[in-house]
Design a protein around this motif. Structure first.
Motif, PDB file in Angstrom:
ATOM      1  N   PHE A 157       0.840  -1.203   0.000  1.00 21.16           N
ATOM      2  CA  PHE A 157       0.000   0.000   0.000  1.00 21.16           C
ATOM      3  C   PHE A 157       0.870   1.246   0.000  1.00 21.16           C
ATOM      4  O   PHE A 157       0.651   2.188  -0.765  1.00 21.16           O
ATOM      5  N   ALA A 158       1.899   1.257   0.851  1.00 21.07           N
ATOM      6  CA  ALA A 158       2.814   2.402   0.892  1.00 21.07           C
ATOM      7  C   ALA A 158       3.534   2.574  -0.431  1.00 21.07           C
ATOM      8  O   ALA A 158       3.695   3.701  -0.929  1.00 21.07           O
ATOM      9  N   ASP A 159       3.966   1.474  -1.041  1.00 19.22           N
ATOM     10  CA  ASP A 159       4.667   1.555  -2.334  1.00 19.22           C
ATOM     11  C   ASP A 159       3.757   2.159  -3.402  1.00 19.22           C
ATOM     12  O   ASP A 159       4.189   2.981  -4.211  1.00 19.22           O
ATOM     13  N   MET A 160       2.489   1.752  -3.401  1.00 15.96           N
ATOM     14  CA  MET A 160       1.546   2.280  -4.378  1.00 15.96           C
ATOM     15  C   MET A 160       1.352   3.779  -4.184  1.00 15.96           C
ATOM     16  O   MET A 160       1.381   4.556  -5.148  1.00 15.96           O
ATOM     17  N   LEU A 161       1.147   4.200  -2.942  1.00 16.84           N
ATOM     18  CA  LEU A 161       0.946   5.624  -2.675  1.00 16.84           C
ATOM     19  C   LEU A 161       2.162   6.437  -3.117  1.00 16.84           C
ATOM     20  O   LEU A 161       2.018   7.495  -3.747  1.00 16.84           O
ATOM     21  N   ARG A 162       3.326   5.955  -2.794  1.00 16.67           N
ATOM     22  CA  ARG A 162       4.546   6.681  -3.168  1.00 16.67           C
ATOM     23  C   ARG A 162       4.675   6.779  -4.688  1.00 16.67           C
ATOM     24  O   ARG A 162       5.074   7.816  -5.221  1.00 16.67           O
ATOM     25  N   SER A 163       4.317   5.723  -5.387  1.00 14.61           N
ATOM     26  CA  SER A 163       4.494   5.700  -6.844  1.00 14.61           C
ATOM     27  C   SER A 163       3.602   6.697  -7.559  1.00 14.61           C
ATOM     28  O   SER A 163       3.921   7.151  -8.663  1.00 14.61           O
ATOM     29  N   VAL A 164       2.473   7.062  -6.938  1.00 17.54           N
ATOM     30  CA  VAL A 164       1.547   8.007  -7.584  1.00 17.54           C
ATOM     31  C   VAL A 164       1.592   9.380  -6.934  1.00 17.54           C
ATOM     32  O   VAL A 164       0.781  10.257  -7.267  1.00 17.54           O
ATOM     33  N   GLY A 165       2.506   9.587  -5.992  1.00 24.38           N
ATOM     34  CA  GLY A 165       2.642  10.896  -5.357  1.00 24.38           C
ATOM     35  C   GLY A 165       1.563  11.227  -4.353  1.00 24.38           C
ATOM     36  O   GLY A 165       1.317  12.406  -4.063  1.00 24.38           O
ATOM     37  N   ALA A 166       0.914  10.204  -3.788  1.00 21.61           N
ATOM     38  CA  ALA A 166      -0.111  10.418  -2.761  1.00 21.61           C
ATOM     39  C   ALA A 166       0.473  10.046  -1.401  1.00 21.61           C
ATOM     40  O   ALA A 166       1.588   9.546  -1.293  1.00 21.61           O
ATOM     41  N   THR A 167      -0.302  10.281  -0.342  1.00 26.73           N
ATOM     42  CA  THR A 167       0.155   9.936   0.995  1.00 26.73           C
ATOM     43  C   THR A 167      -0.952   9.216   1.753  1.00 26.73           C
ATOM     44  O   THR A 167      -2.078   9.058   1.261  1.00 26.73           O
ATOM     45  N   PHE A 168      -0.622   8.778   2.940  1.00 25.54           N
ATOM     46  CA  PHE A 168      -1.528   8.035   3.804  1.00 25.54           C
ATOM     47  C   PHE A 168      -2.213   8.984   4.777  1.00 25.54           C
ATOM     48  O   PHE A 168      -1.564   9.856   5.354  1.00 25.54           O
ATOM     49  N   CYS A 169      -3.525   8.828   4.941  1.00 28.61           N
ATOM     50  CA  CYS A 169      -4.247   9.581   5.963  1.00 28.61           C
ATOM     51  C   CYS A 169      -4.423   8.671   7.171  1.00 28.61           C
ATOM     52  O   CYS A 169      -5.088   7.629   7.078  1.00 28.61           O
TER      53      CYS A 169
END
Length: 359
Positions: free
Chosen positions: A240-252
């Motif tokens: 999940f973290a890898d996916m967020l990083r790859s698209v320039g998003a972050t975790f809430c």
């Protein structure tokens, strides 16, 4: 070295002890006050010099705020008088934005029905230039099922994670109406059906494809971030973290009974470091996974702390201090259902932050 930095910013936190349920004191019977009429202008409560001083002691990159604002029980805390809920819903935002500690607010109503660009623009016109909004994406794109009035899923949602809907009904109107006042656009994923969770790689790929299709926020809103909040602990994983990083998003980080406590969500923050903090403190853990109605009944009219949760406040304060001390932004919103009264929780949280040593 990177691991040492991350560990110092987000230290492992001790698990809080289980607190016994508390019972609020009985309210004294008083005749109901007459609320101001629908057309009334809402004025802020008199300025408390202690809160002004406290606000000045907070990190400049921190934005604290409430989840929505239409609560008559905040009289003398946020409002100067007793106003009807309809008045506050329509005219209360400008008064809320003048509170010394509030530099953001969560537009939760967008989750239930998408706002238009003109509605966003009206909100933007009611707040100072430096104010920022945290906006929840419509459930139309973040809920895998179509629900009836009771909240029970009845059928598959055909536009779940639909990129076009996400852009047309959420991101584009927010950009047009709020502009640089966007702080965080939050895709809060409702609990996902077991059959979709069973194929986690496919689910994460779908979320990533939607996020990647969104227009960039930075040209119009330099402080803005895209964040994803989940209600399924299984998704707190490296993929999940890898996916967020790859698209320039972050975790809430969602502080909610459906999710594990802060210390179990820290690995997601470490995996995405360096980056901003987006946190929504939604519900006291005592109420369990489906406790919103119980909290609403117990805490209303939201004018006092009923269930103090100092362990969560102190842990969150440390995470905020670690994030902002490293020069990153932090957007933190608090619901009445966290402890009973969001303005009082925020004041306590601010005091906890101010007491920590500066980095």
């Amino acid at each position: 070295m990177a691991d040492e930095v991350q560990d110092s910013l987000f230290p492992d936190l001790p698990r809080p002890p289980e607190a016994p349920p508390t019972v609020p004191p009985e309210a004294e019977a008083e005749p109901p006050a007459k609320k101001k009429s629908r057309g009334a202008t809402v004025a802020p409560a008199p300025v408390d010099p202690a809160l002004v001083e406290l606000a000045a002691a907070l990190p400049p990159g921190l934005r604290l705020g409430t989840s929505s604002w239409s609560y008559p029980g905040w009289a003398n805390l946020v409002w100067d008088d007793d106003y009807a809920e309809t008045v506050l819903s329509k005219n209360g935002l400008s008064a809320l934005a003048r509170h010394p500690l509030f530099r953001t607010v969560s537009l939760d109503r967008n989750f239930y029905r998408a706002l238009t660009a003109s509605q966003y623009a009206r909100y933007a016109a009611m707040v100072p230039d430096d104010f920022r909004f945290v906006v929840k994406a419509p459930s139309l794109v973040t809920d895998a099922t179509v629900r009836d009035e009771s909240g029970r899923g009845t059928q598959v949602n055909p536009v779940f994670l639909n990129s076009e809907i996400a852009i047309q009904e959420f991101v584009q109107p927010a950009l047009e109406g709020l502009g640089h006042r966007i702080g965080a656009l939050v895709f809060q994923m409702s609990p996902i059906p077991a059959q979709l969770l069973a194929d986690q790689p496919a689910l994460l790929a779908r979320i990533g494809e939607m996020l990647e299709s969104l227009p960039g926020l930075k040209p119009a809103a330099p402080d803005a971030v895209i964040a994803v909040e989940v209600r399924d602990p299984q998704l707190l994983c490296p993929a999940f973290a890898d996916m967020l990083r790859s698209v320039g998003a972050t975790f809430c980080m969602g502080l909610h009974a459906k999710m594990p406590p802060i210390e179990d969500q820290l690995p997601m923050l470490r995996a995405l470091w360096p980056g901003p903090l987006v946190c929504r403190w939604n519900l006291h853990r005592r109420h369990g996974r489906f406790g919103y109605e119980d909290a609403e009944k117990l805490y209303g009219p939201f004018d006092k702390i009923v269930d103090p949760d100092p362990e969560t406040r102190e842990a969150l304060a440390r995470v905020i201090a670690g994030t902002t001390g490293a020069g990153q932004l932090a957007y933190v919103t608090v619901s009445n259902n966290a402890e009973g009264c969001a303005p009082l929780t925020i004041a306590s949280l601010a005091r906890d932050i101010a007491k920590l040593p500066k980095r």
